[in-house]
Design a protein around this motif. Structure first.
Motif, PDB file in Angstrom:
ATOM      1  N   UNK A 202     -11.901  23.881  23.201  1.00  0.00           N
ATOM      2  CA  UNK A 202     -10.532  23.505  22.789  1.00  0.00           C
ATOM      3  C   UNK A 202      -9.909  22.534  23.899  1.00  0.00           C
ATOM      4  N   UNK A 203      -9.652  21.429  23.215  1.00  0.00           N
ATOM      5  CA  UNK A 203      -9.093  20.399  24.374  1.00  0.00           C
ATOM      6  C   UNK A 203      -7.735  20.105  24.451  1.00  0.00           C
ATOM      7  N   UNK A 204      -7.112  20.617  25.548  1.00  0.00           N
ATOM      8  CA  UNK A 204      -5.745  20.296  25.940  1.00  0.00           C
ATOM      9  C   UNK A 204      -5.578  19.053  26.591  1.00  0.00           C
ATOM     10  N   UNK A 205      -4.526  18.324  25.852  1.00  0.00           N
ATOM     11  CA  UNK A 205      -4.427  17.055  26.316  1.00  0.00           C
ATOM     12  C   UNK A 205      -3.184  17.078  27.363  1.00  0.00           C
ATOM     13  N   UNK A 206      -3.028  16.047  28.126  1.00  0.00           N
ATOM     14  CA  UNK A 206      -1.839  15.797  29.069  1.00  0.00           C
ATOM     15  C   UNK A 206      -1.590  14.368  29.214  1.00  0.00           C
ATOM     16  N   UNK A 207      -0.220  13.874  28.819  1.00  0.00           N
ATOM     17  CA  UNK A 207      -0.269  12.449  28.758  1.00  0.00           C
ATOM     18  C   UNK A 207       0.750  12.116  29.984  1.00  0.00           C
ATOM     19  N   UNK A 208       0.669  10.982  30.644  1.00  0.00           N
ATOM     20  CA  UNK A 208       1.740  10.537  31.557  1.00  0.00           C
ATOM     21  C   UNK A 208       1.081  10.570  32.934  1.00  0.00           C
ATOM     22  N   UNK A 209       1.951   9.901  33.598  1.00  0.00           N
ATOM     23  CA  UNK A 209       1.788   9.540  35.197  1.00  0.00           C
ATOM     24  C   UNK A 209       1.882  11.086  35.605  1.00  0.00           C
ATOM     25  N   UNK A 210       1.026  11.203  36.847  1.00  0.00           N
ATOM     26  CA  UNK A 210       0.941  12.463  37.731  1.00  0.00           C
ATOM     27  C   UNK A 210       2.450  12.364  38.654  1.00  0.00           C
ATOM     28  N   UNK A 211       3.227  13.369  38.562  1.00  0.00           N
ATOM     29  CA  UNK A 211       4.292  13.761  39.457  1.00  0.00           C
ATOM     30  C   UNK A 211       4.704  15.039  39.613  1.00  0.00           C
ATOM     31  N   UNK A 270     -14.258  20.551  33.518  1.00  0.00           N
ATOM     32  CA  UNK A 270     -13.143  20.908  32.830  1.00  0.00           C
ATOM     33  C   UNK A 270     -11.795  20.273  32.760  1.00  0.00           C
ATOM     34  N   UNK A 271     -11.727  19.369  33.776  1.00  0.00           N
ATOM     35  CA  UNK A 271     -10.659  18.496  34.050  1.00  0.00           C
ATOM     36  C   UNK A 271     -11.136  16.904  34.174  1.00  0.00           C
ATOM     37  N   UNK A 272     -10.923  16.547  32.822  1.00  0.00           N
ATOM     38  CA  UNK A 272     -11.310  15.160  32.643  1.00  0.00           C
ATOM     39  C   UNK A 272      -9.944  14.026  32.572  1.00  0.00           C
ATOM     40  N   UNK A 273     -10.247  12.961  33.180  1.00  0.00           N
ATOM     41  CA  UNK A 273      -9.038  12.147  33.144  1.00  0.00           C
ATOM     42  C   UNK A 273      -9.505  10.714  32.962  1.00  0.00           C
ATOM     43  N   UNK A 274      -8.818  10.117  32.013  1.00  0.00           N
ATOM     44  CA  UNK A 274      -8.976   8.682  31.548  1.00  0.00           C
ATOM     45  C   UNK A 274      -8.487   7.729  32.625  1.00  0.00           C
ATOM     46  N   UNK A 275      -7.518   8.183  33.500  1.00  0.00           N
ATOM     47  CA  UNK A 275      -7.023   7.096  34.509  1.00  0.00           C
ATOM     48  C   UNK A 275      -5.891   6.374  33.555  1.00  0.00           C
ATOM     49  N   UNK A 276      -5.305   5.257  34.223  1.00  0.00           N
ATOM     50  CA  UNK A 276      -4.417   4.370  33.390  1.00  0.00           C
ATOM     51  C   UNK A 276      -5.148   3.573  32.291  1.00  0.00           C
ATOM     52  N   UNK A 277      -4.683   3.572  31.162  1.00  0.00           N
ATOM     53  CA  UNK A 277      -5.331   3.050  29.927  1.00  0.00           C
ATOM     54  C   UNK A 277      -4.505   1.956  29.400  1.00  0.00           C
ATOM     55  N   UNK A 278      -4.872   0.990  28.340  1.00  0.00           N
ATOM     56  CA  UNK A 278      -4.023   0.384  27.482  1.00  0.00           C
ATOM     57  C   UNK A 278      -3.463   1.296  26.573  1.00  0.00           C
ATOM     58  N   UNK A 279      -2.291   0.632  26.002  1.00  0.00           N
ATOM     59  CA  UNK A 279      -1.848   1.600  24.779  1.00  0.00           C
ATOM     60  C   UNK A 279      -2.530   2.015  23.615  1.00  0.00           C
ATOM     61  N   UNK A 280      -3.482   1.242  23.249  1.00  0.00           N
ATOM     62  CA  UNK A 280      -4.431   1.306  21.894  1.00  0.00           C
ATOM     63  C   UNK A 280      -5.517   2.617  22.439  1.00  0.00           C
TER      64      UNK A 280
END
Length: 394
Positions: A202-211, A270-280
């Protein structure tokens, strides 16, 4: 019409104001509005209409702005105000006052992305509020990205008893930061495999900068609870960088990494991160998620483009109860709401979505319907109307 955007950040700098300005410029072109950008020297843009020439946002930048306005025959100056993007310096707050005393002068429009005050000097107190009101008082029109900010401003202006501060105010909401890129079921499966997502996870997404306001510590604690209940859950953090405007974000990210170790979570699995990516690429990454969790510590808000982006992608969203009521959002049927800083409530909501696909589909449909009102074409049309009004008032 020729518009000069003044902004503390612009692509390739990372930040919500950078994305907002670029997306608005793109839509305004279709309305025959020519625009240029004055921004920070760190921007390093190669676009001929972008001027990354501001080395410091102190008072010397006034001269740079005035030169561009004169040479480019600018009709409207549009200030994107978020004080952190201007190094908390007050020169941007007083720029409209300065420009009003030059002839010929452009119309001046200010978008308040928040109502934060500049630093000015230690224990400045009322002077900081005065600086913020100077920005509004000497602008020909004001745009607020949330109705709450607009009402707060109008209330503050009435309290001063100064009629000159009553310039026209407008509420123009934000839009999604990432256009939707449709993908097929086969592409989605392949992307999940590339990201290292387990077949039955079950993949939970989180979007945005880290603060610190994003509530990632609450999300990680909720994941620990779900794992303890033998639920196969993974987290994909899309665009999980610290941005370019707030140095405190890096400190918070280090704190999160310590929390991950303390909770005995595996950062590689468990915790995967794309890092900053372009919009597409961000859109494609979001499409791999089953749900999105945005447990903001200060409550959901329509100034959060990460929330609008998740909804625009038709994803079931769990977020936190707004600090101040937002009827159109809370009555949309597009969200599951939980209290801030409550890992147990968040884990319960996520488990519910994992077990109830009908609920997920209902949320998805409501989300797409809700975000239709936040299209960038509508935002641009409304903004152009403000420009025309401001030009008549100057």
């Amino acid at each position: 019409m020729r518009v000069l955007f003044i902004t503390g950040e612009y692509p390739p700098l990372q930040g919500g104001i950078a994305d907002y300005t670029a997306l608005l410029r793109s839509e305004l072109r279709a309305l025959d509005v020519t625009s240029e950008v004055l921004t920070d020297a760190a921007c390093a843009s190669t676009e001929p209409t972008v001027h990354p020439v501001v080395g410091t946002w102190g008072f010397p930048f006034w001269g740079v702005a005035r030169q561009i306005i004169s040479e480019r025959r600018i009709d409207v100056v549009h200030i994107q105000y978020q004080t952190a993007a201007y190094d908390l310096k007050p020169a941007i707050n007083l720029l409209p006052w300065y420009l009003q005393r030059r002839s010929p002068r452009p119309a001046i429009v200010t978008t308040f992305h928040d109502l934060s005050e500049p630093y000015v000097f230690p224990k400045a107190g009322p002077v900081r509020r005065w600086a913020t009101h100077m920005l509004g008082r000497h602008s020909d029109a004001l745009i607020f990205t949330t109705q709450e900010d607009r009402e707060q401003w109008d209330t503050a202006v009435k309290a001063t008893g100064t009629s000159k501060q009553g310039n026209p105010t407008h509420h123009i909401g934000l839009g999604s930061a990432v256009p939707v890129i449709p993908i097929s079921a086969e592409e989605r499966g392949a992307l999940r495999s590339e990201c290292g997502v387990a077949p039955d996870a079950f993949l939970i997404g989180f979007f945005g900068f880290v603060n610190a306001t994003k509530g990632l510590d609450t999300l990680f604690a909720a994941v620990r609870l779900l794992r303890d209940q033998d639920m196969l859950v993974q987290v994909l953090i899309v665009g999980g960088s610290v941005g370019d405007s707030d140095p405190s974000n890096a400190v918070y990210k280090e704190r999160l990494e310590r929390l991950i170790r303390r909770l005995d979570l595996d950062m590689g699995d468990i915790l995967l991160s794309t890092g900053y990516v372009e919009a597409a690429e961000a859109s494609r990454a979001l499409a791999t998620c089953d749900v999105v969790a945005l447990p903001f510590t200060d409550g959901a808000s329509l100034r959060r483009t990460s929330l609008l982006t998740a909804l625009d992608h038709g994803l079931p969203v769990v977020t936190t109860v707004p600090k101040q009521p937002i009827p159109e959002l809370q009555e949309s049927g597009a969200l599951l709401l939980v209290p801030p800083d409550d890992p147990q409530a968040l884990s319960d909501a996520l488990r519910r979505l994992n077990e109830d696909r009908t609920l997920c589909e209902t949320l998805s449909t409501a989300a797409r319907q809700f975000t239709r009102r936040f299209s960038w074409s509508r935002i641009a049309e409304h903004t152009l109307a403000v420009y025309n009004e401001a030009s008549r008032r100057k």
